[in-house]
Design an enzyme around this catalytic site. Structure first.
Site, PDB file in Angstrom:
ATOM      1  CG  LEU A  43      39.496  37.065  37.252  1.00 30.38           C
ATOM      2  CD1 LEU A  43      39.659  36.495  38.340  1.00 30.38           C
ATOM      3  CD2 LEU A  43      38.569  35.901  36.775  1.00 30.38           C
ATOM      4  CG  ASP A  44      34.115  41.146  34.873  1.00 27.05           C
ATOM      5  OD1 ASP A  44      35.246  41.805  34.309  1.00 27.05           O
ATOM      6  OD2 ASP A  44      32.915  41.577  34.597  1.00 27.05           O
ATOM      7  N   PRO A  45      36.368  43.167  38.761  1.00 22.91           N
ATOM      8  CG  PRO A  45      36.719  45.415  39.475  1.00 22.91           C
ATOM      9  CD  PRO A  45      35.952  44.372  38.202  1.00 22.91           C
TER      10      PRO A  45
END
Length: 302
Positions: A43-45
């Site tokens: 998951l992207d930040p």
């Protein structure tokens, strides 16, 4: 269970925005005191939601867990685009919407992206080209030909009214997609269908690897909990597998624990869980070309 005995299973975490998936894995390693930990889908930040973390022998199943559909809910804004395709990046195109698109036009653009599609990954992504990740090229200001990738959009639909503000249009969406789908790019491609720049401005994963958000624990529980309390959050390997199960005879178990092929199992599935004395030992896969069953995952040969 002994204090130093490795934990085998998965833990479902509601990752908050602002931290990386690697940060979560590092905290899980520390909390459980074991190195063999990995996650089933980055998951992207800036993205929150379901992050499935595998421990011990469950790390063998990461490819299988990643292959299961994922479900997201988020927000798309029409009228501008960014270098990262989400709200974290610098704006690269701004096109005011003077005459708002009709609901039907936007819904048609969304419908056109359901099914089997092709995607070009964002420059700010971890896809490798010639041994370097795309985000490394992007940060160096270099351009490179990006690979075209297949994706399956099982269900993509608008879930809110469309608002018009400051010459932009905004709406919420829900999307169930295959492994390898970039939701950021799905937002951009929606804009392309309308010939307008678009950006994914919010995103949450509400299902990953078949695990829904209501099954996820808060990240704070990992940070503050001790090993014993966290054991209650671990889902055992047998509980995450969906293939048919077969109890082995003593002769079959002898063959399986020695990694041998099996001539036949009377099963319609191409994968089968094998147990001996009630304990999951392995998963075997059917090979049509040799008409036999061969080892796919081994969890115990004792």
């Amino acid at each position: 269970m002994q204090q130093n005995e490795p934990i085998n299973g998965i833990i479902v975490i509601n990752k908050p925005s602002g931290i990386t998936s690697f940060d979560v894995v590092a905290k899980v390693r520390k909390a459980f005191g074991q190195k063999k930990v990995g996650h089933a889908g980055t998951l992207d930040p800036d993205v929150s939601g379901v992050l499935v973390v595998a421990l011990g022998k469950a790390t063998k199943l990461i490819d299988e867990l990643q292959a299961r559909p994922k479900k997201y809910e988020g927000e798309i804004t029409l009228g501008f685009s960014t270098e990262t395709e989400d709200a974290s990046g610098a704006i690269v195109e701004n096109k005011p919407i003077i005459e708002p698109f009709a609901d039907a036009e936007i819904d048609q653009a969304i419908r056109d992206l359901n099914g089997n599609i092709k995607q070009v990954p964002p420059m700010f992504s971890a896809v490798k080209v010639n041994g370097k990740r795309l985000y490394e090229y992007a940060r160096a200001g270099e351009t490179v030909t990006r690979p075209v990738r297949d994706a399956i959009i099982y269900n993509y639909q608008r879930t809110s009214d469309i608002t018009y503000s400051q010459q932009r249009q905004i709406f919420n969406f829900e999307a169930t997609v295959s492994k390898g789908t970039y939701i950021r790019t799905l937002a951009v491609d929606t804009g392309k269908k309308l010939q307008i720049p678009a950006t994914m401005t919010k995103l949450k994963r509400i299902m990953g690897s078949g695990m829904t958000l209501d099954k996820a624990c808060d990240f704070d529980a990992i940070v503050t909990g001790n090993r014993d309390s966290l054991l209650n959050l671990v889902i055992p390997i047998p509980d995450i597998l969906t293939w048919p199960s077969k109890e082995l005879s003593a002769d079959e178990w002898f063959a399986v624990k020695n990694g041998q092929k099996i001539a036949s199992f009377d099963e319609e599935s191409d994968l089968i869980q094998l147990t001996y004395k009630g304990e999951l030992k392995a998963v075997y896969a059917y090979h049509a070309e040799s008409n036999d069953w061969q080892s796919r995952y081994v969890f115990s040969n004792n």
